[in-house]
Design an enzyme around this catalytic site. Structure first.
Site, mmCIF file in Angstrom:
data_model
loop_
_atom_site.group_PDB
_atom_site.id
_atom_site.type_symbol
_atom_site.label_atom_id
_atom_site.label_comp_id
_atom_site.label_asym_id
_atom_site.label_seq_id
_atom_site.Cartn_x
_atom_site.Cartn_y
_atom_site.Cartn_z
ATOM 1 N N GLU A 49 -32.719 -51.183 -3.036
ATOM 2 C CA GLU A 49 -32.322 -51.901 -1.828
ATOM 3 C C GLU A 49 -33.431 -52.840 -1.361
ATOM 4 O O GLU A 49 -33.171 -53.937 -0.890
ATOM 5 C CB GLU A 49 -31.974 -50.883 -0.741
ATOM 6 C CG GLU A 49 -31.217 -51.483 0.409
ATOM 7 C CD GLU A 49 -30.675 -50.432 1.359
ATOM 8 O OE1 GLU A 49 -30.254 -50.826 2.446
ATOM 9 O OE2 GLU A 49 -30.688 -49.228 1.022
ATOM 10 N N ARG A 70 -31.746 -35.005 -8.550
ATOM 11 C CA ARG A 70 -30.558 -34.153 -8.391
ATOM 12 C C ARG A 70 -29.581 -34.323 -9.538
ATOM 13 O O ARG A 70 -28.808 -33.417 -9.841
ATOM 14 C CB ARG A 70 -29.924 -34.397 -7.021
ATOM 15 C CG ARG A 70 -30.803 -33.815 -5.884
ATOM 16 C CD ARG A 70 -30.359 -34.255 -4.503
ATOM 17 N NE ARG A 70 -30.488 -35.686 -4.296
ATOM 18 C CZ ARG A 70 -31.614 -36.314 -3.923
ATOM 19 N NH1 ARG A 70 -32.720 -35.623 -3.734
ATOM 20 N NH2 ARG A 70 -31.620 -37.620 -3.754
#
Length: 180
Positions: free
Chosen positions: A100, A63
């Site tokens: 993460e 994006r």
């Protein structure tokens, strides 16, 4: 939130339990599909940089390509795609960065930026900051002057913005969502 932030937030779809239970995914495809919201978001992201001699806008896959391309166009700057390893056809420079739950690599062409060139980093969202920090380090590896990083969404509870600011990078966001 001000009126603009409320309007922008309402154009972003929230998807609960994606990609895993307990996560609310902030989907900007609805913002991109709304001509008024998309135009306004790009205008707001570009505004602080008007008149600044920016050589390139670097966008992170995927994006960040959409938003970064629009910003580069508005700023009369070049665009640099920062991609996942193995996706670029020419000689590249790469960097490992923390996710993460692990490590990944991203890369860009070795000739994408010039030493000292002013660059703005762009993506849709800043969360934990692992990808953005990696992108800043990658740009700096080639000598770029990363003057700012801009995002539509900030998830401040995850601390990514603070990590970029600790690197001396100014951060601009348009809307905040609490939580993950």
């Amino acid at each position: 939130m001000n009126n603009f932030a409320l309007e922008l937030a309402s154009s972003i779809r929230s998807i609960p339990d994606y990609p895993k239970p307990g996560i609310i995914f902030r989907d900007i495809t609805t913002l991109l599909g709304n001509p008024r919201a998309f135009r306004r978001a790009v205008d707001e992201l570009v505004q602080p940089y008007a008149g600044l001699k920016v050589g390139k806008v670097a966008g992170m896959e995927a994006r960040g390509f959409i938003l970064g391309g629009a910003l580069a166009h508005q700023l009369s700057a070049g665009f640099v795609p920062i991609r996942k390893k193995g996706k670029l056809p020419h000689e590249t420079v790469s960097i490992a960065y923390s996710l993460e739950y692990g490590v990944d690599e991203m890369e860009m062409h070795v000739d994408a930026v010039e030493p000292g060139e002013k660059v703005i980093l762009c993506d849709d969202l800043i969360a934990t900051g692992g990808t953005a920090v990696g992108a800043v380090q990658l740009l700096r590896k080639l000598g770029a002057d990363v003057v700012s990083a801009c995002f539509v969404i900030d998830l401040p509870d995850l601390g990514g913005r603070k990590k970029l600011e600790a690197l001396g990078v100014e951060v601009r966001t348009l809307v905040e969502f609490s939580g993950h």
